[in-house]
Every structure is written in C-alpha cells, then in structure tokens.
Design a protein around this motif. Structure first.
Motif, PDB file in Angstrom:
ATOM      1  N   GLU A   1      51.666  31.382  45.244  1.00 53.79           N
ATOM      2  CA  GLU A   1      51.646  31.827  46.473  1.00 53.79           C
ATOM      3  C   GLU A   1      50.776  33.255  46.542  1.00 53.79           C
ATOM      4  OE1 GLU A   1      55.043  29.479  48.918  1.00 53.79           O
ATOM      5  OE2 GLU A   1      55.432  31.380  47.796  1.00 53.79           O
ATOM      6  N   ILE A   2      51.191  34.136  45.700  1.00 57.43           N
ATOM      7  CA  ILE A   2      50.685  35.440  45.643  1.00 57.43           C
ATOM      8  C   ILE A   2      49.411  35.271  45.094  1.00 57.43           C
ATOM      9  CG2 ILE A   2      50.806  37.754  44.357  1.00 57.43           C
ATOM     10  CD1 ILE A   2      54.085  37.246  44.237  1.00 57.43           C
ATOM     11  N   ARG A   3      48.858  34.619  44.124  1.00 52.63           N
ATOM     12  CA  ARG A   3      47.575  34.317  43.682  1.00 52.63           C
ATOM     13  C   ARG A   3      46.857  33.907  44.724  1.00 52.63           C
ATOM     14  NH1 ARG A   3      48.978  31.256  38.154  1.00 52.63           N
ATOM     15  NH2 ARG A   3      49.396  33.013  36.807  1.00 52.63           N
ATOM     16  N   GLU A   4      47.043  32.605  45.623  1.00 56.42           N
ATOM     17  CA  GLU A   4      46.377  32.233  46.988  1.00 56.42           C
ATOM     18  C   GLU A   4      46.318  33.582  47.890  1.00 56.42           C
ATOM     19  OE1 GLU A   4      48.263  28.912  48.439  1.00 56.42           O
ATOM     20  OE2 GLU A   4      48.198  27.831  46.101  1.00 56.42           O
ATOM     21  N   LEU A   5      47.272  34.300  47.807  1.00 52.68           N
ATOM     22  CA  LEU A   5      47.131  35.536  48.834  1.00 52.68           C
ATOM     23  C   LEU A   5      45.802  36.437  48.430  1.00 52.68           C
ATOM     24  CD1 LEU A   5      50.454  36.396  50.138  1.00 52.68           C
ATOM     25  CD2 LEU A   5      48.657  35.815  51.446  1.00 52.68           C
ATOM     26  N   ILE A   6      46.132  36.675  47.009  1.00 50.83           N
ATOM     27  CA  ILE A   6      45.170  37.596  46.514  1.00 50.83           C
ATOM     28  C   ILE A   6      43.633  36.871  46.702  1.00 50.83           C
ATOM     29  CG2 ILE A   6      44.223  38.706  44.279  1.00 50.83           C
ATOM     30  CD1 ILE A   6      47.224  38.732  43.539  1.00 50.83           C
ATOM     31  N   LYS A   7      43.361  35.752  46.251  1.00 52.17           N
ATOM     32  CA  LYS A   7      42.227  35.177  46.436  1.00 52.17           C
ATOM     33  C   LYS A   7      41.781  35.277  48.051  1.00 52.17           C
ATOM     34  CE  LYS A   7      39.457  31.169  45.395  1.00 52.17           C
ATOM     35  NZ  LYS A   7      38.113  31.868  45.684  1.00 52.17           N
ATOM     36  N   LEU A   8      42.515  34.814  48.945  1.00 50.64           N
ATOM     37  CA  LEU A   8      41.957  34.734  50.348  1.00 50.64           C
ATOM     38  C   LEU A   8      41.901  36.231  50.628  1.00 50.64           C
ATOM     39  CD1 LEU A   8      44.943  32.536  51.888  1.00 50.64           C
ATOM     40  CD2 LEU A   8      42.545  32.153  51.873  1.00 50.64           C
TER      41      LEU A   8
ATOM     42  N   GLU B   1      43.056  45.688  53.941  1.00 49.40           N
ATOM     43  CA  GLU B   1      44.542  45.727  53.542  1.00 49.40           C
ATOM     44  C   GLU B   1      45.391  44.888  54.436  1.00 49.40           C
ATOM     45  OE1 GLU B   1      47.435  49.652  53.899  1.00 49.40           O
ATOM     46  OE2 GLU B   1      45.295  50.006  54.032  1.00 49.40           O
ATOM     47  N   PHE B   2      46.424  44.399  53.622  1.00 52.44           N
ATOM     48  CA  PHE B   2      47.312  43.564  54.072  1.00 52.44           C
ATOM     49  C   PHE B   2      48.745  43.657  53.569  1.00 52.44           C
ATOM     50  CE2 PHE B   2      49.676  39.572  52.995  1.00 52.44           C
ATOM     51  CZ  PHE B   2      49.682  38.910  54.221  1.00 52.44           C
TER      52      PHE B   2
ATOM     53  N   ILE C   1      54.950  43.010  50.340  1.00 56.22           N
ATOM     54  CA  ILE C   1      53.805  42.594  49.504  1.00 56.22           C
ATOM     55  C   ILE C   1      52.765  43.567  50.304  1.00 56.22           C
ATOM     56  CG2 ILE C   1      52.071  41.100  48.505  1.00 56.22           C
ATOM     57  CD1 ILE C   1      54.199  39.183  48.070  1.00 56.22           C
ATOM     58  N   SER C   2      52.172  44.375  49.544  1.00 58.57           N
ATOM     59  CA  SER C   2      51.011  45.179  50.279  1.00 58.57           C
ATOM     60  C   SER C   2      49.739  44.908  49.424  1.00 58.57           C
ATOM     61  CB  SER C   2      51.349  46.654  50.340  1.00 58.57           C
ATOM     62  OG  SER C   2      52.371  46.810  51.142  1.00 58.57           O
ATOM     63  N   MET C   3      48.648  44.471  49.776  1.00 59.25           N
ATOM     64  CA  MET C   3      47.262  44.500  49.002  1.00 59.25           C
ATOM     65  C   MET C   3      46.337  45.222  49.885  1.00 59.25           C
ATOM     66  SD  MET C   3      47.257  40.274  48.380  1.00 59.25           S
ATOM     67  CE  MET C   3      48.841  39.454  48.201  1.00 59.25           C
TER      68      MET C   3
ATOM     69  N   GLU D   1      36.281  46.436  44.927  1.00 53.52           N
ATOM     70  CA  GLU D   1      36.162  44.901  44.623  1.00 53.52           C
ATOM     71  C   GLU D   1      37.253  44.434  43.855  1.00 53.52           C
ATOM     72  OE1 GLU D   1      32.480  43.706  42.984  1.00 53.52           O
ATOM     73  OE2 GLU D   1      31.207  45.054  44.033  1.00 53.52           O
ATOM     74  N   GLN D   2      38.330  45.141  43.867  1.00 51.19           N
ATOM     75  CA  GLN D   2      39.729  44.721  43.440  1.00 51.19           C
ATOM     76  C   GLN D   2      40.724  44.632  44.719  1.00 51.19           C
ATOM     77  OE1 GLN D   2      40.974  47.431  40.354  1.00 51.19           O
ATOM     78  NE2 GLN D   2      40.204  46.303  38.786  1.00 51.19           N
ATOM     79  N   VAL D   3      41.869  43.739  44.111  1.00 48.92           N
ATOM     80  CA  VAL D   3      43.026  43.809  45.096  1.00 48.92           C
ATOM     81  C   VAL D   3      43.909  44.410  44.438  1.00 48.92           C
ATOM     82  CG1 VAL D   3      44.257  41.996  46.391  1.00 48.92           C
ATOM     83  CG2 VAL D   3      41.911  41.618  46.147  1.00 48.92           C
TER      84      VAL D   3
END
Length: 165
Positions: A6-13, A21-22, A31-33, A38-40
């Motif tokens: 689920e975290i990987r999917e969030l990162i990709k999205l 920022e999310f 979880i903060s991204m 060009e990096q998350v």
C-alpha cells in the motif's frame, strides 16, 4: 498500519501526480511524503500502544515515538534497470514465492549469460501450494536476475531482464 504494498502504491501515485506533498494519519501512524528533485521522501511516524493509552487523545498525533525516513523514488528501480542493456522483462504472472530451481539441491533453471528460447522454463512461482513453471516466452539471453531465491513476488513484478538475440 499500512502494508508495504500500500505504501509503494501511494509512492507511485504521488510520484506520477502533480502533488508535491502528502500526509496521511491513521491509528497513531502518520505517513508524510514530499517530492524533492524527482524523488518521493517518505516519513513514517508510529507510536507504541502504551504511549497512545498514556496520553490524552489530542496529544497522540504530534508526539511520535519512532520516525523512519526513507528517501526512495519509484524512479530508482527504473534507473537501475536503465544501466543494463535489455530488450524485455520476464514478469511474474501471479503473486507467490520465486524459486530459481526445482529443488534446493538442483542448479538454477537459468543464470546470467544463459540463452533461452520461448519455451525455456526460467523459474517456478509457488502460489497456494501449486508450483507454476514460468517460461521465457521470447528467445534471448538472460542479462540480469532481479529477484532472489525464496523471495515473495507480486503480479507483474519483473523477474529477469533479457536481451533479444
């Protein structure tokens, strides 16, 4: 707490979107991204059950017990593959466990440098006690093995990089 997938999917999205920022909070986990060049960048904050019970509800979220910071981009995996000259990927057709050989005593089906035909068995993916032989589906030479023996793999996950001959 969110699962790794689920975290990987969030990162990709987030990586594919225009969002810079999310932040997501649930059950004492934050979880903060944030995109940086060009990096998350991902920050996960968790609290122990004891801390949650010891503090009034309004104080739970701002006081993390542990912070894990991961600076990884979905692009890192793509960039790693860009260093290798290949024409196609052999991907997992299912979720399961990757096995490089039919038994622990046997040699791997294929290794880097091996030539494969479309019907060459390259590995086994075990799912629900069924051992599924995975074929190359195209002719070429194995240039990289992307997973390790016994590793869990996802549907569509690249297993091998192959250079067409």
């Amino acid at each position: 707490m969110l699962k790794v997938q689920e975290i990987r999917e969030l990162i990709k999205l987030i990586d594919d979107s225009s969002i810079d920022e999310f932040t997501y909070e649930s059950n004492g986990t934050t979880i903060s991204m944030k995109k940086q060049k060009e990096q998350v960048v991902e920050r996960i904050q968790t609290q122990t059950k004891e801390e949650v019970q010891a503090k009034p509800p309004q104080q739970v979220a701002p006081a993390p017990a542990e912070t894990v910071e991961v600076s990884n981009s979905v692009q890192d995996e793509v960039n790693a593959k860009a260093d290798v000259d290949y024409d196609f990927e052999i991907v997992s057709p299912m979720v399961g466990t990757f096995y490089e050989a039919s038994s622990p005593e046997e040699d791997p089906f294929v290794k880097v440098g091996d030539a494969v035909q479309a019907d060459t068995v390259v590995c086994i993916v075990e799912a629900m006690k069924l051992f599924n032989e995975i074929e190359a589906e195209q002719s070429g030479e194995i240039v990289e093995v992307l997973v390790e023996n016994g590793q869990l793999v996802e549907y569509g996950q690249p297993l091998f990089l192959v250079k067409a001959k």
